[in-house]
Design an enzyme around this catalytic site. Structure first.
Site, short mmCIF file in Angstrom:
data_model
loop_
_atom_site.label_atom_id
_atom_site.label_comp_id
_atom_site.label_asym_id
_atom_site.label_seq_id
_atom_site.Cartn_x
_atom_site.Cartn_y
_atom_site.Cartn_z
N HIS A 133 0.81 -0.73 0.18
CA HIS A 133 0.23 0.13 -0.50
C HIS A 133 0.80 1.21 0.01
O HIS A 133 1.98 1.28 0.27
CB HIS A 133 -1.13 0.36 1.03
CG HIS A 133 -0.27 0.17 2.33
ND1 HIS A 133 0.51 1.06 2.93
CD2 HIS A 133 -0.30 -0.80 3.61
CE1 HIS A 133 0.36 1.23 4.23
NE2 HIS A 133 0.69 -0.98 4.54
N CYS A 149 3.17 -3.83 7.01
CA CYS A 149 2.67 -4.30 5.43
C CYS A 149 3.62 -3.40 5.27
O CYS A 149 4.93 -3.27 5.92
CB CYS A 149 1.71 -3.35 5.13
SG CYS A 149 0.06 -4.20 6.20
#
Length: 174
Positions: A133, A149
């Protein structure tokens, strides 16, 4: 500034990011099929394998602790433009002062930590809770700072998102 988005993506001073982490096409010697994404967390690079021994390479930020980093293979089972974000239960538990106030989640927008795009990693049909992301902190690319992440410069996740589809294989190594 990228103005053709629902929320205009601010430009960044790329000079504040070490040049090796700028998006670029590079030689690639791996054995993966074109279209595969390979993330090397220790090098802080994400490679999108291309035909002919080439790859598009992106600088990434990774988990600040070894236990926060995903390893192994997965597939992109879901793609989202301007996704909603909710912290995981573990994030709230380990950093209640930071994540408790947003436990119900954040709507899409420039203050959402997933940024303008998210690619959701699944293994054996189950959500791993790891994502590729964007980031609110582009100057952390190349560092170990996230909650696990893989984060990219917002302009880079927009580019990567446009190049891959659901079902894309992702391999994360360290």
């Amino acid at each position: 500034m990228k103005t053709d988005e629902p929320f205009p993506v601010p430009g960044i001073d790329i000079r504040k990011i070490p040049q090796q982490f700028w998006r670029q096409e590079v030689d690639y010697a791996g054995n993966e099929k074109p279209g595969t994404i390979v993330v090397n967390t220790s090098e802080r690079f994400l490679y999108l394998v291309q035909p002919g021994g080439r790859a598009m390479r992106y600088g990434v930020g990774v988990g600040r602790e070894e236990g926060l980093n995903f390893r192994g293979s997965a597939v992109i089972a879901r793609k989202a433009e301007w996704p909603r974000w909710t912290p995981t239960a573990n994030m709230i538990k380990t950093q209640p002062e930071r994540y408790g106030p947003v436990a119900a989640g954040l709507e899409p927008g420039l203050k959402n930590p997933l940024g303008p795009r998210a690619l959701y990693l699944y293994r054996n049909g189950k959500d791993t809770h790891f994502r590729l992301h964007g980031t609110l902190e582009p100057y952390t690319i190349g560092q170990s700072v996230s909650s696990g992440c893989i984060r990219l410069i917002n302009q880079d996740i927009i580019d990567l998102y446009s190049r891959v589809s659901t079902g894309t294989r992702v391999i994360v190594t360290g």
